[in-house]
Design a protein around this motif. Structure first.
Motif, PDB file in Angstrom:
ATOM      1  N   ASN A   1     -15.411  13.228 -76.778  1.00 55.60           N
ATOM      2  CA  ASN A   1     -16.710  12.867 -77.499  1.00 55.60           C
ATOM      3  C   ASN A   1     -17.643  13.880 -77.635  1.00 55.60           C
ATOM      4  OD1 ASN A   1     -15.284  10.574 -76.235  1.00 55.60           O
ATOM      5  ND2 ASN A   1     -17.135   9.845 -75.276  1.00 55.60           N
ATOM      6  N   VAL A   2     -18.572  13.505 -78.504  1.00 50.37           N
ATOM      7  CA  VAL A   2     -19.767  14.362 -78.702  1.00 50.37           C
ATOM      8  C   VAL A   2     -20.808  13.856 -79.308  1.00 50.37           C
ATOM      9  CG1 VAL A   2     -19.361  14.663 -81.536  1.00 50.37           C
ATOM     10  CG2 VAL A   2     -20.321  16.504 -80.110  1.00 50.37           C
ATOM     11  N   ASN A   3     -22.113  14.303 -78.710  1.00 49.81           N
ATOM     12  CA  ASN A   3     -23.171  13.479 -78.933  1.00 49.81           C
ATOM     13  C   ASN A   3     -23.596  13.607 -80.583  1.00 49.81           C
ATOM     14  OD1 ASN A   3     -26.343  13.639 -79.609  1.00 49.81           O
ATOM     15  ND2 ASN A   3     -26.141  13.127 -77.432  1.00 49.81           N
TER      16      ASN A   3
ATOM     17  N   GLN B   1     -26.083  13.787 -82.239  1.00 48.56           N
ATOM     18  CA  GLN B   1     -26.820  14.837 -82.830  1.00 48.56           C
ATOM     19  C   GLN B   1     -26.783  16.244 -82.381  1.00 48.56           C
ATOM     20  OE1 GLN B   1     -31.014  13.513 -81.925  1.00 48.56           O
ATOM     21  NE2 GLN B   1     -30.322  11.474 -81.548  1.00 48.56           N
ATOM     22  N   ASN B   2     -25.521  16.466 -82.050  1.00 47.67           N
ATOM     23  CA  ASN B   2     -25.108  17.819 -81.315  1.00 47.67           C
ATOM     24  C   ASN B   2     -24.550  18.347 -82.603  1.00 47.67           C
ATOM     25  OD1 ASN B   2     -23.895  20.006 -80.417  1.00 47.67           O
ATOM     26  ND2 ASN B   2     -23.475  18.988 -78.356  1.00 47.67           N
ATOM     27  N   ASN B   3     -24.923  19.544 -82.881  1.00 46.11           N
ATOM     28  CA  ASN B   3     -24.301  20.488 -84.032  1.00 46.11           C
ATOM     29  C   ASN B   3     -22.920  20.917 -83.792  1.00 46.11           C
ATOM     30  OD1 ASN B   3     -26.699  20.453 -85.411  1.00 46.11           O
ATOM     31  ND2 ASN B   3     -27.604  22.389 -84.633  1.00 46.11           N
ATOM     32  N   ALA B   4     -22.443  20.649 -82.537  1.00 51.37           N
ATOM     33  CA  ALA B   4     -20.870  20.784 -82.163  1.00 51.37           C
ATOM     34  C   ALA B   4     -20.062  19.944 -83.019  1.00 51.37           C
ATOM     35  CB  ALA B   4     -20.707  20.547 -80.897  1.00 51.37           C
TER      36      ALA B   4
ATOM     37  N   TYR C   1     -29.699   6.350 -68.127  1.00 48.05           N
ATOM     38  CA  TYR C   1     -29.820   7.006 -69.398  1.00 48.05           C
ATOM     39  C   TYR C   1     -28.297   6.438 -70.113  1.00 48.05           C
ATOM     40  CZ  TYR C   1     -33.119  10.102 -67.034  1.00 48.05           C
ATOM     41  OH  TYR C   1     -33.883  10.399 -66.529  1.00 48.05           O
ATOM     42  N   GLN C   2     -28.328   6.757 -71.347  1.00 49.92           N
ATOM     43  CA  GLN C   2     -27.181   6.659 -72.266  1.00 49.92           C
ATOM     44  C   GLN C   2     -26.571   7.935 -72.731  1.00 49.92           C
ATOM     45  OE1 GLN C   2     -26.570   3.495 -74.857  1.00 49.92           O
ATOM     46  NE2 GLN C   2     -27.156   1.912 -73.286  1.00 49.92           N
ATOM     47  N   MET C   3     -25.461   8.163 -73.140  1.00 51.09           N
ATOM     48  CA  MET C   3     -24.711   9.036 -73.910  1.00 51.09           C
ATOM     49  C   MET C   3     -24.471   8.536 -75.250  1.00 51.09           C
ATOM     50  SD  MET C   3     -22.459  11.318 -71.464  1.00 51.09           S
ATOM     51  CE  MET C   3     -21.130  10.179 -70.968  1.00 51.09           C
ATOM     52  N   ASN C   4     -24.996   8.916 -76.326  1.00 52.51           N
ATOM     53  CA  ASN C   4     -24.872   8.457 -77.599  1.00 52.51           C
ATOM     54  C   ASN C   4     -23.960   9.129 -78.367  1.00 52.51           C
ATOM     55  OD1 ASN C   4     -28.084   7.977 -77.191  1.00 52.51           O
ATOM     56  ND2 ASN C   4     -27.074   6.274 -77.334  1.00 52.51           N
ATOM     57  N   ASP C   5     -22.622   8.804 -78.335  1.00 51.13           N
ATOM     58  CA  ASP C   5     -21.510   9.712 -78.962  1.00 51.13           C
ATOM     59  C   ASP C   5     -21.016   9.371 -80.045  1.00 51.13           C
ATOM     60  OD1 ASP C   5     -22.186  11.417 -76.735  1.00 51.13           O
ATOM     61  OD2 ASP C   5     -20.515  10.838 -75.488  1.00 51.13           O
ATOM     62  N   TYR C   6     -20.179  10.252 -80.742  1.00 48.74           N
ATOM     63  CA  TYR C   6     -19.004   9.987 -81.626  1.00 48.74           C
ATOM     64  C   TYR C   6     -17.884  10.092 -80.782  1.00 48.74           C
ATOM     65  CZ  TYR C   6     -22.012  10.266 -85.824  1.00 48.74           C
ATOM     66  OH  TYR C   6     -22.945  10.143 -86.739  1.00 48.74           O
TER      67      TYR C   6
END
Length: 151
Positions: A111-113, A115-118, A140-145
């Motif tokens: 999983n990666v956020n 909006q994360n450039n990673a 909160y929520q983690m908004n991931d791919y």
């Protein structure tokens, strides 16, 4: 050591994406020493630590993906900001990919956020976006791919 690397990495990576309160909360929850110890004791996550000049500078946590019999999951991957660009993240992903293949598994996911450039880093390593997911973590929520790489 894991928490120290995470704290030094999360702030530069996430401060432009997430509010400071959420970063603090997630670090406390995800990297609580008792949680990491439990992961190690139950083997739900294995950790690899990368050293540079005998100093820990990066780590990866991985394990069997519970929802799939042919997949391993990278749960965490962080390199100290000063070491980024040295190929350490790639080296850790390659090591987990090799372990995954040795166990007969065919895929590696993470999983990666969103909006994360990673995300771009993972795409360069052959990962492809499978779907989006929103995971609640406390208030909160983690908004991931969710990204996957065939091995």
């Amino acid at each position: 050591v894991i928490l120290q690397i995470a704290e030094q990495t999360w702030w530069p990576a996430y401060q432009v994406i997430l509010p400071a309160e959420q970063i603090r909360y997630m670090l406390q929850v995800i990297y609580a020493p008792e949680k990491i110890l439990q992961q190690l004791e139950t083997s739900s996550q294995e950790y690899l630590l990368l050293l540079e000049d005998n100093r820990p500078v990066a780590f990866v946590a991985y394990g069997v993906e519970e929802e799939s019999t042919d997949t391993f999951k990278i749960h965490k991957l962080y390199c100290l900001p000063a070491t980024q660009g040295k190929g350490y993240g790639k080296r850790l992903v390659e090591e987990v990919a090799e372990i995954t293949k040795q166990t007969g598994k065919k895929f590696l996911i993470l999983n990666v956020n969103r909006q994360n450039n990673a995300k771009l880093f993972y795409e360069r390593l052959g990962f492809e976006i499978q779907y989006e997911i929103d995971i609640p973590i406390g208030p909160y929520q983690m908004n991931d791919y969710v990204m996957r790489k065939a091995l």
